[in-house]
Scaffold this motif. Sequence first.
Motif, PDB file in Angstrom:
ATOM      1  N   LYS A  56      73.338  46.340  63.802  1.00  0.00           N
ATOM      2  CA  LYS A  56      74.186  46.760  62.717  1.00  0.00           C
ATOM      3  C   LYS A  56      74.584  46.096  61.593  1.00  0.00           C
ATOM      4  N   PHE A  57      75.792  46.582  60.850  1.00  0.00           N
ATOM      5  CA  PHE A  57      76.254  45.828  59.760  1.00  0.00           C
ATOM      6  C   PHE A  57      77.534  45.327  60.516  1.00  0.00           C
ATOM      7  N   ILE A  58      77.948  44.005  60.285  1.00  0.00           N
ATOM      8  CA  ILE A  58      79.228  43.394  60.542  1.00  0.00           C
ATOM      9  C   ILE A  58      79.908  43.066  59.239  1.00  0.00           C
ATOM     10  N   PRO A  59      81.304  43.560  59.160  1.00  0.00           N
ATOM     11  CA  PRO A  59      82.026  43.221  57.853  1.00  0.00           C
ATOM     12  C   PRO A  59      82.246  41.706  57.894  1.00  0.00           C
ATOM     13  N   VAL A  60      82.052  41.286  56.919  1.00  0.00           N
ATOM     14  CA  VAL A  60      82.793  39.803  56.689  1.00  0.00           C
ATOM     15  C   VAL A  60      83.473  39.513  55.385  1.00  0.00           C
ATOM     16  N   TYR A  61      84.713  39.070  55.668  1.00  0.00           N
ATOM     17  CA  TYR A  61      85.645  39.052  54.448  1.00  0.00           C
ATOM     18  C   TYR A  61      85.433  37.424  54.307  1.00  0.00           C
ATOM     19  N   VAL A  62      85.112  37.027  53.155  1.00  0.00           N
ATOM     20  CA  VAL A  62      84.915  35.720  52.470  1.00  0.00           C
ATOM     21  C   VAL A  62      86.132  35.286  52.196  1.00  0.00           C
ATOM     22  N   THR A  63      86.652  33.707  52.839  1.00  0.00           N
ATOM     23  CA  THR A  63      87.803  33.168  52.256  1.00  0.00           C
ATOM     24  C   THR A  63      87.350  31.851  51.742  1.00  0.00           C
ATOM     25  N   GLU A  64      88.333  30.950  51.504  1.00  0.00           N
ATOM     26  CA  GLU A  64      87.907  29.972  50.842  1.00  0.00           C
ATOM     27  C   GLU A  64      87.334  28.706  51.828  1.00  0.00           C
ATOM     28  N   ASN A  65      87.804  28.796  53.087  1.00  0.00           N
ATOM     29  CA  ASN A  65      87.460  27.935  54.275  1.00  0.00           C
ATOM     30  C   ASN A  65      85.803  28.184  54.437  1.00  0.00           C
ATOM     31  N   MET A  66      85.471  29.506  54.152  1.00  0.00           N
ATOM     32  CA  MET A  66      83.953  29.885  54.469  1.00  0.00           C
ATOM     33  C   MET A  66      82.794  29.147  53.369  1.00  0.00           C
ATOM     34  N   VAL A  67      83.347  28.773  52.083  1.00  0.00           N
ATOM     35  CA  VAL A  67      82.556  28.274  51.242  1.00  0.00           C
ATOM     36  C   VAL A  67      81.775  26.950  51.713  1.00  0.00           C
ATOM     37  N   GLY A  68      80.098  27.145  51.496  1.00  0.00           N
ATOM     38  CA  GLY A  68      79.257  26.143  52.081  1.00  0.00           C
ATOM     39  C   GLY A  68      78.589  26.553  53.412  1.00  0.00           C
ATOM     40  N   HIS A  69      79.174  27.573  53.985  1.00  0.00           N
ATOM     41  CA  HIS A  69      78.407  28.032  55.178  1.00  0.00           C
ATOM     42  C   HIS A  69      77.473  29.095  54.915  1.00  0.00           C
ATOM     43  N   LYS A  70      76.887  29.611  56.032  1.00  0.00           N
ATOM     44  CA  LYS A  70      75.998  30.795  55.652  1.00  0.00           C
ATOM     45  C   LYS A  70      76.743  31.946  56.046  1.00  0.00           C
ATOM     46  N   LEU A  71      76.073  33.016  55.440  1.00  0.00           N
ATOM     47  CA  LEU A  71      76.822  34.326  55.750  1.00  0.00           C
ATOM     48  C   LEU A  71      76.352  34.783  57.238  1.00  0.00           C
ATOM     49  N   GLY A  72      75.004  34.392  57.875  1.00  0.00           N
ATOM     50  CA  GLY A  72      74.957  34.730  59.065  1.00  0.00           C
ATOM     51  C   GLY A  72      75.931  33.935  60.094  1.00  0.00           C
ATOM     52  N   GLU A  73      76.496  33.064  59.938  1.00  0.00           N
ATOM     53  CA  GLU A  73      77.085  32.371  60.583  1.00  0.00           C
ATOM     54  C   GLU A  73      78.330  33.290  61.442  1.00  0.00           C
ATOM     55  N   PHE A  74      78.859  34.137  60.684  1.00  0.00           N
ATOM     56  CA  PHE A  74      80.041  35.067  60.702  1.00  0.00           C
ATOM     57  C   PHE A  74      79.371  36.429  61.136  1.00  0.00           C
ATOM     58  N   ALA A  75      78.387  36.507  61.530  1.00  0.00           N
ATOM     59  CA  ALA A  75      77.963  37.864  62.009  1.00  0.00           C
ATOM     60  C   ALA A  75      77.158  37.489  63.284  1.00  0.00           C
ATOM     61  N   PRO A  76      77.518  37.345  64.382  1.00  0.00           N
ATOM     62  CA  PRO A  76      76.881  36.961  65.575  1.00  0.00           C
ATOM     63  C   PRO A  76      75.821  38.202  65.985  1.00  0.00           C
ATOM     64  N   THR A  77      74.581  37.519  66.415  1.00  0.00           N
ATOM     65  CA  THR A  77      73.571  38.424  66.878  1.00  0.00           C
ATOM     66  C   THR A  77      73.658  38.702  68.295  1.00  0.00           C
ATOM     67  N   ARG A  78      74.197  37.866  69.134  1.00  0.00           N
ATOM     68  CA  ARG A  78      74.310  38.206  70.429  1.00  0.00           C
ATOM     69  C   ARG A  78      75.768  38.457  71.245  1.00  0.00           C
ATOM     70  N   ILE A  79      75.779  39.257  72.116  1.00  0.00           N
ATOM     71  CA  ILE A  79      77.132  39.494  72.769  1.00  0.00           C
ATOM     72  C   ILE A  79      77.248  38.981  74.062  1.00  0.00           C
ATOM     73  N   PHE A  80      78.129  38.074  74.145  1.00  0.00           N
ATOM     74  CA  PHE A  80      78.423  37.439  75.564  1.00  0.00           C
ATOM     75  C   PHE A  80      79.112  38.381  76.255  1.00  0.00           C
ATOM     76  N   LYS A  81      78.735  38.930  77.711  1.00  0.00           N
ATOM     77  CA  LYS A  81      79.530  40.098  78.307  1.00  0.00           C
ATOM     78  C   LYS A  81      80.036  39.303  79.444  1.00  0.00           C
ATOM     79  N   GLY A  82      80.014  38.093  79.567  1.00  0.00           N
ATOM     80  CA  GLY A  82      80.633  37.462  80.754  1.00  0.00           C
ATOM     81  C   GLY A  82      79.732  37.320  81.727  1.00  0.00           C
TER      82      GLY A  82
END
Length: 137
Positions: A56-82
């Motif tokens: 699905k699509f994960i909403p990512v609001y971009v802030t100044e601290n995120m500059v230089g990173h990749k968009l995919g870093e903020f939308a995890p692909t795996r869910i850790f259920k413990g």
Amino acid sequence: MARSIKKGPYVEDALMTKVSALNGRNEKRVIKTWARSSTIVPDFVGHTFAVHNGNKFIPVYVTENMVGHKLGEFAPTRIFKGHTTRVAERAAALAAAGPGGAPGAPGGPGAPAAAGAAPAAAAPAGGGKPGGKGGAS
């Protein structure tokens, strides 16, 4: 290895044109994208991207601290259920042990011995070292 400075950051062309158009109209809208590998540039700050995580699509609001990173870093692909199964098994085992089964509980393992009871084993005469060497003479 990092990308060469000569080439500059990788940004999907379609993504950059959409952001430039929104910046030109001074408009903020959610931009849907599959370009997880795109680098976040300063033009993206303040925009919200719907980044696809494979499901699905994960909403990512971009802030100044995120500059230089990749968009995919903020939308995890795996869910850790413990580690729920191990915790549940341990809790069931403690409950089955009955009262006093927990360490430190009265009458349980690790609880202090009764006042009149003799200690289980006295200290060896040799100072506790095997063979009796180095003990008190």
